[in-house]
Design a protein around this motif. Structure first.
Motif, PDB file in Angstrom:
ATOM      1  N   GLU A  51     -30.118  39.669 -27.143  1.00 18.69           N
ATOM      2  CA  GLU A  51     -30.572  41.044 -27.334  1.00 18.69           C
ATOM      3  C   GLU A  51     -29.551  41.854 -28.127  1.00 18.69           C
ATOM      4  O   GLU A  51     -29.924  42.726 -28.918  1.00 18.69           O
ATOM      5  CB  GLU A  51     -30.833  41.697 -25.980  1.00 18.69           C
ATOM      6  N   ALA A  52     -28.273  41.553 -27.914  1.00 15.70           N
ATOM      7  CA  ALA A  52     -27.212  42.267 -28.629  1.00 15.70           C
ATOM      8  C   ALA A  52     -27.147  41.851 -30.092  1.00 15.70           C
ATOM      9  O   ALA A  52     -26.891  42.677 -30.978  1.00 15.70           O
ATOM     10  CB  ALA A  52     -25.863  42.027 -27.955  1.00 15.70           C
ATOM     11  N   GLN A  53     -27.390  40.573 -30.358  1.00 15.34           N
ATOM     12  CA  GLN A  53     -27.414  40.072 -31.739  1.00 15.34           C
ATOM     13  C   GLN A  53     -28.517  39.029 -31.860  1.00 15.34           C
ATOM     14  O   GLN A  53     -28.426  37.959 -31.275  1.00 15.34           O
ATOM     15  CB  GLN A  53     -26.071  39.471 -32.153  1.00 15.34           C
ATOM     16  N   ASP A  54     -29.547  39.362 -32.596  1.00 20.88           N
ATOM     17  CA  ASP A  54     -30.674  38.457 -32.796  1.00 20.88           C
ATOM     18  C   ASP A  54     -30.153  37.098 -33.291  1.00 20.88           C
ATOM     19  O   ASP A  54     -29.363  37.038 -34.239  1.00 20.88           O
ATOM     20  CB  ASP A  54     -31.618  39.066 -33.837  1.00 20.88           C
ATOM     21  N   PRO A  55     -30.566  35.991 -32.653  1.00 17.62           N
ATOM     22  CA  PRO A  55     -30.086  34.667 -33.090  1.00 17.62           C
ATOM     23  C   PRO A  55     -30.362  34.364 -34.559  1.00 17.62           C
ATOM     24  O   PRO A  55     -29.562  33.673 -35.200  1.00 17.62           O
ATOM     25  CB  PRO A  55     -30.855  33.701 -32.177  1.00 17.62           C
ATOM     26  N   LEU A  56     -31.456  34.884 -35.106  1.00 22.36           N
ATOM     27  CA  LEU A  56     -31.729  34.660 -36.523  1.00 22.36           C
ATOM     28  C   LEU A  56     -30.733  35.437 -37.382  1.00 22.36           C
ATOM     29  O   LEU A  56     -30.245  34.928 -38.392  1.00 22.36           O
ATOM     30  CB  LEU A  56     -33.158  35.082 -36.863  1.00 22.36           C
ATOM     31  N   TYR A  57     -30.411  36.664 -36.966  1.00 22.51           N
ATOM     32  CA  TYR A  57     -29.402  37.441 -37.699  1.00 22.51           C
ATOM     33  C   TYR A  57     -28.056  36.742 -37.651  1.00 22.51           C
ATOM     34  O   TYR A  57     -27.323  36.696 -38.654  1.00 22.51           O
ATOM     35  CB  TYR A  57     -29.296  38.848 -37.112  1.00 22.51           C
ATOM     36  N   ALA A  58     -27.699  36.194 -36.474  1.00 14.68           N
ATOM     37  CA  ALA A  58     -26.430  35.475 -36.349  1.00 14.68           C
ATOM     38  C   ALA A  58     -26.388  34.285 -37.308  1.00 14.68           C
ATOM     39  O   ALA A  58     -25.349  34.006 -37.931  1.00 14.68           O
ATOM     40  CB  ALA A  58     -26.241  35.006 -34.908  1.00 14.68           C
ATOM     41  N   LEU A  59     -27.512  33.598 -37.455  1.00 17.57           N
ATOM     42  CA  LEU A  59     -27.599  32.475 -38.384  1.00 17.57           C
ATOM     43  C   LEU A  59     -27.398  32.941 -39.821  1.00 17.57           C
ATOM     44  O   LEU A  59     -26.632  32.344 -40.584  1.00 17.57           O
ATOM     45  CB  LEU A  59     -28.951  31.786 -38.212  1.00 17.57           C
ATOM     46  N   LEU A  60     -28.090  34.006 -40.205  1.00 21.35           N
ATOM     47  CA  LEU A  60     -27.964  34.519 -41.579  1.00 21.35           C
ATOM     48  C   LEU A  60     -26.567  35.056 -41.840  1.00 21.35           C
ATOM     49  O   LEU A  60     -26.015  34.877 -42.925  1.00 21.35           O
ATOM     50  CB  LEU A  60     -29.012  35.608 -41.820  1.00 21.35           C
ATOM     51  N   LYS A  61     -25.991  35.724 -40.849  1.00 23.74           N
ATOM     52  CA  LYS A  61     -24.642  36.287 -40.988  1.00 23.74           C
ATOM     53  C   LYS A  61     -23.617  35.183 -41.241  1.00 23.74           C
ATOM     54  O   LYS A  61     -22.708  35.330 -42.061  1.00 23.74           O
ATOM     55  CB  LYS A  61     -24.289  37.052 -39.712  1.00 23.74           C
TER      56      LYS A  61
END
Length: 336
Positions: free
Chosen positions: A229-239
């Motif tokens: 919830e704090a960091q979307d897993p997809l965003y973490a992947l893209l980051k």
């Protein structure tokens, strides 16, 4: 996945081959909301295929031969008499084909328009905003396909996810109680827990096998839910994968194998970040689960988890167990 509601919990017999030189094996194929699960005749999992990435090798011919997109050496054969399963897969593939952009000038214009907008966004917004935008606009079916692709790569490091007879409804019950979409148990590799795009939560077997109280496993799942919830897993992947990955996802809806391979290897090795204690306590309150068992499992002395112990919302409260004792004992054998 509304096109498949009528086919949920469907099973069929088939022949599966892991590679071009591998021997075909008798298997059971189970249809879920987002995957085809392939198990041996002892109900041990062999493979998970994303429903969004299934390709039929011989349209119209029998037996029907399928493979996961990008790996034609791994195949699944379904006999002509497995009509219901074949109908379900064909219906899904038809629904996905209708949802995809059509070839021709309009599609070309759409691709170039998306690419132009992406490049403009890179200039105007900057990298972080572009990654956030890509995270927001990717359809759920693409998220699930990416999550399943990552899972397959993680299983190369951790082994197949654990699955014993009768374990699926128990995992589903824990997932529902903790507010997550799907829970899978891994043997190794993932040291504690890991959230993947598409609602997948991976949990190390130790939380199941090494504790007598299911509240310990529930606490680990709640902690991972808060991280997601704090960091979307997809965003973490893209980051972690750089701007090229975001541009590719926006223009094609997919990520290349090298990106997924690198991320899976790095993520398995990383230590999970700590979770805000107040948010975690709030999750325990929301789900009516005791926080003390998880707190002592994380730190036997209780020194670093004192807040979870002192403010346990279920102290002196009557609670509905996550699982009964009998169910928990049965689940502890999930990895054999």
């Amino acid at each position: 996945m509304t096109a498949l509601k009528e086919f949920q919990r469907l099973e069929a017999a088939g022949l599966w081959r892991n590679g071009a030189n591998a021997q075909r094996r008798d298997v059971i194929v189970s249809l879920g909301e987002a995957t085809l699960t392939i198990t041996d005749l002892q109900d041990r999992p062999l493979a998970h295929w994303s429903l969004a990435a299934i390709v039929r090798k011989n349209p119209g011919a029998v037996p029907a031969v399928f493979y996961p997109d990008g790996d034609q050496d791994e195949t699944l054969e379904l006999a002509a008499n497995e009509t219901t399963m074949l109908e379900a897969i064909d219906k899904l593939r038809g629904a996905l084909d209708r949802a995809r952009p059509r070839p021709g000038r309009l599609r070309s214009l759409g691709i170039w328009g998306t690419l132009a907008a992406t490049l403009a966004g890179l200039v105007i917004w900057g990298p972080n905003a572009l990654q956030s935008h890509a995270t927001r606009v990717v359809p759920e079916v693409n998220r699930k396909a990416i999550g399943q692709s990552l899972l397959k790569r993680i299983e190369r490091l951790s082994g197949q996810t654990c699955r014993a007879s009768g374990s699926a409804p128990l995992l589903a019950r824990i997932a529902q109680r903790t507010g997550v979409e799907q829970l899978l148990i891994v043997r190794e590799g993932v040291t504690t827990s890991l959230a993947l795009p598409g609602g997948l939560i991976l949990l190390n077997r130790s939380f199941i096998e090494d504790h007598e109280d299911p509240d310990v496993a529930a606490g680990a799942i709640l902690a991972e839910r808060i991280r997601a919830e704090a960091q979307d897993p997809l965003y973490a992947l893209l980051k972690a994968s750089g701007l090229k990955a975001s541009v590719q996802l926006l223009t094609t809806g997919t990520l290349n194998e090298a990106t997924l391979d690198a991320y899976a290897e790095a993520k398995v090795a990383q230590r999970r970040p700590t979770v805000d204690e107040d948010r975690l306590l709030a999750a325990f309150v929301e789900t009516n689960i005791a926080s003390s068992p998880y707190a002592y499992a994380i730190d036997k002395t209780g020194e670093t988890t004192l807040g979870l112990i002192e403010f346990d919302p279920m102290t002196h409260q009557e609670t509905q167990p996550v699982l009964t004792d009998q169910q928990w004992v049965a689940l502890q054998n999930i990895c054999g």
